[in-house]
Design a protein around this motif. Structure first.
Motif, PDB file in Angstrom:
ATOM      1  N   SER A 136     -28.527   9.071  23.483  1.00  0.00           N
ATOM      2  CA  SER A 136     -27.518   9.710  22.634  1.00  0.00           C
ATOM      3  C   SER A 136     -26.473   8.717  22.158  1.00  0.00           C
ATOM      4  N   LEU A 137     -25.782   9.135  21.103  1.00  0.00           N
ATOM      5  CA  LEU A 137     -24.546   8.461  20.716  1.00  0.00           C
ATOM      6  C   LEU A 137     -23.447   9.389  21.194  1.00  0.00           C
ATOM      7  N   ASP A 138     -22.482   8.859  21.933  1.00  0.00           N
ATOM      8  CA  ASP A 138     -21.400   9.712  22.412  1.00  0.00           C
ATOM      9  C   ASP A 138     -20.098   9.085  21.994  1.00  0.00           C
ATOM     10  N   SER A 148     -15.697   6.842  16.798  1.00  0.00           N
ATOM     11  CA  SER A 148     -16.021   5.729  17.681  1.00  0.00           C
ATOM     12  C   SER A 148     -17.228   6.148  18.509  1.00  0.00           C
ATOM     13  N   LEU A 149     -18.270   5.322  18.529  1.00  0.00           N
ATOM     14  CA  LEU A 149     -19.510   5.740  19.177  1.00  0.00           C
ATOM     15  C   LEU A 149     -19.981   4.745  20.226  1.00  0.00           C
ATOM     16  N   ASP A 150     -20.295   5.272  21.396  1.00  0.00           N
ATOM     17  CA  ASP A 150     -20.902   4.485  22.458  1.00  0.00           C
ATOM     18  C   ASP A 150     -22.399   4.769  22.377  1.00  0.00           C
ATOM     19  N   THR A 151     -23.224   3.711  22.309  1.00  0.00           N
ATOM     20  CA  THR A 151     -24.656   3.908  22.081  1.00  0.00           C
ATOM     21  C   THR A 151     -25.412   3.880  23.390  1.00  0.00           C
ATOM     22  N   ASN A 152     -26.101   4.971  23.702  1.00  0.00           N
ATOM     23  CA  ASN A 152     -26.848   5.071  24.944  1.00  0.00           C
ATOM     24  C   ASN A 152     -28.326   5.300  24.667  1.00  0.00           C
ATOM     25  N   ARG A 160     -18.257   9.653  31.222  1.00  0.00           N
ATOM     26  CA  ARG A 160     -18.389   8.192  31.246  1.00  0.00           C
ATOM     27  C   ARG A 160     -18.593   7.598  29.849  1.00  0.00           C
ATOM     28  N   HIS A 161     -19.513   8.243  29.074  1.00  0.00           N
ATOM     29  CA  HIS A 161     -19.841   7.684  27.756  1.00  0.00           C
ATOM     30  C   HIS A 161     -18.680   7.841  26.771  1.00  0.00           C
ATOM     31  N   ILE A 162     -18.033   9.001  26.844  1.00  0.00           N
ATOM     32  CA  ILE A 162     -16.922   9.231  25.919  1.00  0.00           C
ATOM     33  C   ILE A 162     -15.760   8.308  26.272  1.00  0.00           C
TER      34      ILE A 162
END
Ligand SMILES: [Zn+2]
Length: 404
Positions: free
Chosen positions: A184-186, A177-181, A347-349
């Motif tokens: 980075s992808l976290d 599962s990836l949060d796109t910033n 936060r991102h994770i």
């Protein structure tokens, strides 16, 4: 049907007959555009009906398939033009300047063993184009699951479209599962009862955006007296920026997909459509969504090609929700997410954990389960970091681009 355009360079210069063909083709396209604009038609059939006869007379010897293909290309340009006019993007009368021609798959022959293209010019006249074939190209030429699509000829190279039916995505054994910033992808990698943090970093992308933005602004100031030059230079600067960024994004996507493929993972991404950054101009530019959308596009496309399942979920509140108690916070300052219930996480994770939970609760994760308590706080897997770009890859992917 999936299509991938592969660039081949030629072993020698384009034969002069082929150069003339390129020029004739460009002429035919421009004539067809004019005919189409005058008659106000955009469909290929209508265009053929009104202009084919005249064309045959003007280009009596041109191979008829190429002529039809010229109509096709003109038609695409006209459609684009009409859309721009409708959207009120000021649009000049379209005119093709580049030497380029397109041949449909019946209008050329490619010997996939030897890498030689047989291109008919006119009755009784064919030319041979010898392609430079590397190991990377071999992979496509030798793959019998791929059929040949159109051929695009440019003065120094050709693009061959390879086609295949989209493979059926596998049933996943695990999930990413990836949060796109911005940089980075976290996210999370969940396999069985274990969940680990993963990261793919691309800080250069933001740096490149910044650098090119500054450069464009300097150009605009310096060439303020000459709008035309300023515009041309800025456009060139923009194209360079896109190339540089896209190259990095392809590498990031490749490493994410390699990781997913090896572990038979499904990939969960946030749905970025409709997401807008803050209003202020400065912030707007800094947080330009373009690279992130592009990255998703590349990941999705490549995943489809390889049969890796990708799930898109609504990211609403994903960065403000506590995955344990479900409480939504109003502010999201700081690098750590902290909740009253005692839960805290990067936060991102944390956001990616919420994306995963949305996917699971919507039944989109193929029956996989996840328990936030299984998260191992002390482990971080790096899928990609800039240092990896320096390492030379034997099967480098420079030179690919996708055709849709
Ligand atoms: Zn909580």
């Amino acid at each position: 049907m999936l299509v991938k355009g592969i660039v081949f360079y030629l072993e020698s210069d384009l034969p002069s007959e082929a150069k003339f063909l390129l020029e004739d083709f460009r002429l035919a396209v421009n004539n067809a555009i004019r005919a189409g604009l005058q008659a106000r038609v955009t469909s290929r059939n209508a265009l053929v009906k009104i202009a084919y006869k005249d064309f045959r007379q003007e280009h009596p010897k041109m191979y008829s398939q190429h002529l039809v293909s010229a109509f096709e290309v003109a038609c695409g340009i006209l459609k684009n033009h009409r859309r721009r006019v409708r959207k009120r993007v000021t649009s000049r009368i379209p005119y093709v300047k580049r030497l380029i021609m397109k041949a449909e798959n019946q209008a050329y022959k490619l010997d996939r063993k030897t890498g030689v293209i047989d291109l008919p010019i006119r009755a009784g006249c064919h030319v041979e184009l010898r392609l430079v074939v590397s190991r990377y190209h071999r992979k496509y030429l030798d793959d019998t699951a791929l059929s040949l699509g159109s051929l695009t000829v440019l003065p120094d190279r050709v693009i061959v479209a390879f086609r295949k039916d989209a493979p059926k995505p596998y049933t996943p054994d695990s999930v990413i599962s990836l949060d796109t910033n911005e940089r980075s992808l976290d996210g999370l990698f969940v396999e069985g009862d274990v969940a680990k943090a993963i990261k793919a970093e691309f800080p250069e992308v933001a740096v490149i955006q910044q650098r090119h933005h500054d450069r464009r602004r300097r150009l605009q100031k310096k060439k303020a007296h000459d709008r035309r030059t300023s515009r041309n230079l800025c456009r060139r600067e923009g194209a360079r920026e896109h190339h540089r960024i896209e190259y990095r994004l392809h590498q990031v996507a490749n490493s994410v997909l390699k990781f997913a493929e090896e572990r038979k993972s499904a990939i969960v991404l946030e749905d970025l459509t409709g997401m807008r950054p803050k209003r202020s101009k400065e912030l707007n530019r800094r947080l330009s969504m373009w690279p992130r959308r592009k990255l998703h596009q590349i990941i999705e496309y490549k995943a489809q090609w390889k049969g890796i399942p990708v799930v898109k979920v609504d990211p609403r509140n994903s960065s403000r929700t506590c995955p344990i108690c479900g409480k939504i916070q109003y502010s999201r300052m700081g690098t750590e997410f902290k909740c009253e219930c005692g839960w805290h996480l990067d936060r991102h994770i944390n956001a990616s954990m919420n994306l995963l939970q949305t996917a699971i609760s919507n039944g989109m994760a193929g029956g996989l389960r996840f328990n936030p308590g299984a998260f191992q706080h002390d482990v971080m897997m790096i899928l990609y970091e800039p240092a990896m770009a320096a390492r030379s890859e034997p099967n480098g992917t420079s030179g690919i681009f996708e055709v849709t």
